[in-house]
Design a protein around this motif. Structure first.
Motif, PDB file in Angstrom:
ATOM      1  N   ALA A 118       0.830  -1.206   0.000  1.00  0.00           N
ATOM      2  CA  ALA A 118       0.000   0.000   0.000  1.00  0.00           C
ATOM      3  C   ALA A 118       0.863   1.253   0.000  1.00  0.00           C
ATOM      4  O   ALA A 118       0.507   2.258  -0.615  1.00  0.00           O
ATOM      5  N   THR A 119       2.014   1.198   0.627  1.00  0.00           N
ATOM      6  CA  THR A 119       2.897   2.360   0.632  1.00  0.00           C
ATOM      7  C   THR A 119       3.614   2.514  -0.713  1.00  0.00           C
ATOM      8  O   THR A 119       4.011   3.609  -1.084  1.00  0.00           O
ATOM      9  N   MET A 120       3.771   1.415  -1.462  1.00  0.00           N
ATOM     10  CA  MET A 120       4.446   1.469  -2.768  1.00  0.00           C
ATOM     11  C   MET A 120       3.483   1.842  -3.887  1.00  0.00           C
ATOM     12  O   MET A 120       3.901   2.322  -4.924  1.00  0.00           O
ATOM     13  N   TYR A 121       2.199   1.577  -3.703  1.00  0.00           N
ATOM     14  CA  TYR A 121       1.200   1.843  -4.739  1.00  0.00           C
ATOM     15  C   TYR A 121       0.726   3.292  -4.627  1.00  0.00           C
ATOM     16  O   TYR A 121      -0.340   3.579  -4.100  1.00  0.00           O
ATOM     17  N   SER A 122       1.516   4.202  -5.148  1.00  0.00           N
ATOM     18  CA  SER A 122       1.199   5.628  -5.044  1.00  0.00           C
ATOM     19  C   SER A 122       0.462   6.157  -6.264  1.00  0.00           C
ATOM     20  O   SER A 122       0.052   7.306  -6.292  1.00  0.00           O
ATOM     21  N   ASP A 123       0.275   5.324  -7.283  1.00  0.00           N
ATOM     22  CA  ASP A 123      -0.457   5.719  -8.480  1.00  0.00           C
ATOM     23  C   ASP A 123      -1.924   5.293  -8.310  1.00  0.00           C
ATOM     24  O   ASP A 123      -2.253   4.528  -7.413  1.00  0.00           O
ATOM     25  N   VAL A 124      -2.794   5.807  -9.177  1.00  0.00           N
ATOM     26  CA  VAL A 124      -4.227   5.528  -9.047  1.00  0.00           C
ATOM     27  C   VAL A 124      -4.800   5.093 -10.388  1.00  0.00           C
ATOM     28  O   VAL A 124      -4.447   5.647 -11.433  1.00  0.00           O
ATOM     29  N   ILE A 125      -5.689   4.092 -10.362  1.00  0.00           N
ATOM     30  CA  ILE A 125      -6.409   3.685 -11.574  1.00  0.00           C
ATOM     31  C   ILE A 125      -7.906   3.897 -11.367  1.00  0.00           C
ATOM     32  O   ILE A 125      -8.421   3.742 -10.260  1.00  0.00           O
ATOM     33  N   GLU A 126      -8.545   4.286 -12.460  1.00  0.00           N
ATOM     34  CA  GLU A 126     -10.000   4.328 -12.524  1.00  0.00           C
ATOM     35  C   GLU A 126     -10.405   3.321 -13.590  1.00  0.00           C
ATOM     36  O   GLU A 126      -9.779   3.257 -14.650  1.00  0.00           O
ATOM     37  N   VAL A 127     -11.444   2.542 -13.299  1.00  0.00           N
ATOM     38  CA  VAL A 127     -11.886   1.493 -14.208  1.00  0.00           C
ATOM     39  C   VAL A 127     -13.332   1.777 -14.608  1.00  0.00           C
ATOM     40  O   VAL A 127     -14.198   1.940 -13.751  1.00  0.00           O
ATOM     41  N   TYR A 128     -13.559   1.841 -15.921  1.00  0.00           N
ATOM     42  CA  TYR A 128     -14.902   2.079 -16.470  1.00  0.00           C
ATOM     43  C   TYR A 128     -15.302   0.856 -17.282  1.00  0.00           C
ATOM     44  O   TYR A 128     -14.486   0.275 -17.983  1.00  0.00           O
ATOM     45  N   GLY A 135       3.484  13.309  -4.875  1.00  0.00           N
ATOM     46  CA  GLY A 135       2.756  14.004  -3.812  1.00  0.00           C
ATOM     47  C   GLY A 135       1.277  13.991  -4.173  1.00  0.00           C
ATOM     48  O   GLY A 135       0.707  12.950  -4.463  1.00  0.00           O
ATOM     49  N   ASN A 136       0.656  15.172  -4.202  1.00  0.00           N
ATOM     50  CA  ASN A 136      -0.757  15.276  -4.577  1.00  0.00           C
ATOM     51  C   ASN A 136      -0.942  15.714  -6.019  1.00  0.00           C
ATOM     52  O   ASN A 136      -2.062  15.948  -6.464  1.00  0.00           O
ATOM     53  N   GLU A 137       0.142  15.846  -6.754  1.00  0.00           N
ATOM     54  CA  GLU A 137       0.083  16.368  -8.123  1.00  0.00           C
ATOM     55  C   GLU A 137       0.164  15.242  -9.159  1.00  0.00           C
ATOM     56  O   GLU A 137       1.023  14.368  -9.076  1.00  0.00           O
ATOM     57  N   VAL A 138      -0.750  15.277 -10.131  1.00  0.00           N
ATOM     58  CA  VAL A 138      -0.715  14.316 -11.229  1.00  0.00           C
ATOM     59  C   VAL A 138       0.425  14.712 -12.170  1.00  0.00           C
ATOM     60  O   VAL A 138       0.460  15.831 -12.671  1.00  0.00           O
ATOM     61  N   ILE A 139       1.366  13.791 -12.402  1.00  0.00           N
ATOM     62  CA  ILE A 139       2.489  14.122 -13.286  1.00  0.00           C
ATOM     63  C   ILE A 139       2.354  13.452 -14.654  1.00  0.00           C
ATOM     64  O   ILE A 139       2.995  13.874 -15.601  1.00  0.00           O
ATOM     65  N   SER A 140       1.502  12.399 -14.751  1.00  0.00           N
ATOM     66  CA  SER A 140       1.233  11.803 -16.066  1.00  0.00           C
ATOM     67  C   SER A 140      -0.058  11.001 -15.992  1.00  0.00           C
ATOM     68  O   SER A 140      -0.466  10.550 -14.923  1.00  0.00           O
ATOM     69  N   GLU A 141      -0.691  10.859 -17.160  1.00  0.00           N
ATOM     70  CA  GLU A 141      -1.937  10.106 -17.256  1.00  0.00           C
ATOM     71  C   GLU A 141      -1.893   9.221 -18.490  1.00  0.00           C
ATOM     72  O   GLU A 141      -1.420   9.645 -19.543  1.00  0.00           O
ATOM     73  N   TYR A 142      -2.385   7.992 -18.352  1.00  0.00           N
ATOM     74  CA  TYR A 142      -2.401   7.023 -19.432  1.00  0.00           C
ATOM     75  C   TYR A 142      -3.795   6.418 -19.536  1.00  0.00           C
ATOM     76  O   TYR A 142      -4.443   6.185 -18.513  1.00  0.00           O
ATOM     77  N   GLN A 143      -4.256   6.177 -20.764  1.00  0.00           N
ATOM     78  CA  GLN A 143      -5.578   5.605 -20.975  1.00  0.00           C
ATOM     79  C   GLN A 143      -5.502   4.460 -21.971  1.00  0.00           C
ATOM     80  O   GLN A 143      -4.713   4.512 -22.909  1.00  0.00           O
ATOM     81  N   GLY A 144      -6.322   3.446 -21.760  1.00  0.00           N
ATOM     82  CA  GLY A 144      -6.359   2.324 -22.682  1.00  0.00           C
ATOM     83  C   GLY A 144      -7.390   1.300 -22.265  1.00  0.00           C
ATOM     84  O   GLY A 144      -8.180   1.535 -21.351  1.00  0.00           O
TER      85      GLY A 144
END
Length: 130
Positions: free
Chosen positions: A18-28, A99-108
């Protein structure tokens, strides 16, 4: 080894990840039905959001030049918790944070997830970001 000890080990592993998973995914997700030869697609909206690790591995080697990379396809590997609600064909939005800033976004579109005791892994391809 008792079941209690195994559960404690898995919980500890989850806490560390949980401490290593600092990125976020959204699933649609959308659902396709065929009635009397008519295909209908129903948008189910966002079905899952959770922490993950975005990885590129050896596939992000800029010295490799083949049609796949030259055309701007970037293969992305997502590592997340095994209970995440992701199936092949889901639309994925993955965001890398600093931190709290999005630095990149990927979609697929998600490929078939591989589920292990401690994690789930799946890949998707982000077009035009390479």
């Amino acid at each position: 080894m008792s079941l209690l000890n195994i559960n404690n080990i898995l919980k500890s592993t989850r806490d560390i990840k949980a401490t290593m998973y600092s990125d976020v995914i959204e699933v649609y997700r959308s659902e396709k039905t065929i009635v009397n030869g008519i295909t209908r697609v129903t948008d189910l909206g966002k079905v899952f959001e959770g922490n993950c690790k975005i990885s590129f591995g050896d596939r992000d080697d800029r010295t490799v030049e083949n049609d796949f990379y030259v055309t701007g396809y970037l293969p992305i590997n997502i590592i997340t918790f095994p209970e995440s609600d992701i199936i092949k064909g889901d639309k994925i939005i993955a965001r890398r944070y600093e931190g709290n800033e999005v630095i990149s976004e990927y979609q697929g579109i998600a490929n078939k997830p591989q589920i292990y005791m401690s994690q789930m892994e799946f890949m998707f391809v982000d077009k035009g970001k390479a």
